[in-house]
Design a protein around this motif. Sequence first.
Motif, PDB file in Angstrom:
ATOM      1  N   UNK A 138       0.827  -1.211   0.000  1.00  0.00           N
ATOM      2  CA  UNK A 138       0.000   0.000   0.000  1.00  0.00           C
ATOM      3  C   UNK A 138       0.861   1.261   0.000  1.00  0.00           C
ATOM      4  N   UNK A 139       1.888   1.287   0.830  1.00  0.00           N
ATOM      5  CA  UNK A 139       2.753   2.463   0.925  1.00  0.00           C
ATOM      6  C   UNK A 139       3.490   2.719  -0.381  1.00  0.00           C
ATOM      7  N   UNK A 171     -12.465   5.506  -6.634  1.00  0.00           N
ATOM      8  CA  UNK A 171     -12.256   4.084  -6.927  1.00  0.00           C
ATOM      9  C   UNK A 171     -11.751   3.313  -5.703  1.00  0.00           C
ATOM     10  N   UNK A 172     -10.872   3.890  -4.929  1.00  0.00           N
ATOM     11  CA  UNK A 172     -10.291   3.186  -3.775  1.00  0.00           C
ATOM     12  C   UNK A 172     -11.363   2.892  -2.720  1.00  0.00           C
ATOM     13  N   UNK A 223      -3.921   1.413   2.088  1.00  0.00           N
ATOM     14  CA  UNK A 223      -3.810   2.273   0.905  1.00  0.00           C
ATOM     15  C   UNK A 223      -4.597   3.566   1.122  1.00  0.00           C
ATOM     16  N   UNK A 224      -5.792   3.457   1.697  1.00  0.00           N
ATOM     17  CA  UNK A 224      -6.602   4.640   2.002  1.00  0.00           C
ATOM     18  C   UNK A 224      -5.873   5.557   2.983  1.00  0.00           C
ATOM     19  N   UNK A 241      -4.567   9.273   2.081  1.00  0.00           N
ATOM     20  CA  UNK A 241      -5.081  10.406   2.857  1.00  0.00           C
ATOM     21  C   UNK A 241      -3.930  11.194   3.472  1.00  0.00           C
ATOM     22  N   UNK A 242      -2.928  10.477   3.962  1.00  0.00           N
ATOM     23  CA  UNK A 242      -1.740  11.130   4.535  1.00  0.00           C
ATOM     24  C   UNK A 242      -0.991  11.907   3.457  1.00  0.00           C
TER      25      UNK A 242
END
Length: 121
Positions: free
Chosen positions: A16-17, A38-39, A104-105, A109-110
């Motif tokens: 994810x990162x 989409x996510x 991933x979200x 967001x970060x």
Amino acid sequence: MKYKNMSIENEAKKLAATYARWLRNPQDALFGKDGEGVVLQIYKKLKQAKDKNEIAEILKLDQYTMEKSTLNDMTRFISDLLNKVQKMDDQSALRFTVEVFRYFQIALATKLEDMNKGLWA
């Protein structure tokens, strides 16, 4: 291939990162034009999935609306993700995929927050 909970989580975070770093438009991926990109749409559907076949169906990107650059970035991400779950049993694949999208979200967001603060170019 069996994964222990900790290594599934670590592997999910890593994947994810990595892709969150490369995704060019986190705003589009997370929120799209209507507030749910989409996510978020994929994550919601994945939580209902029962097996790897359903995961593969959910991850078909042509059913979602997004910008071209987001589609290109997501295509690479999904391809890598599907390669990783290919050898897993259904339960491990489900757990791993949901974890990947959860992280991933958070990573997107970060990144978005950092971009808004001017920390990303």
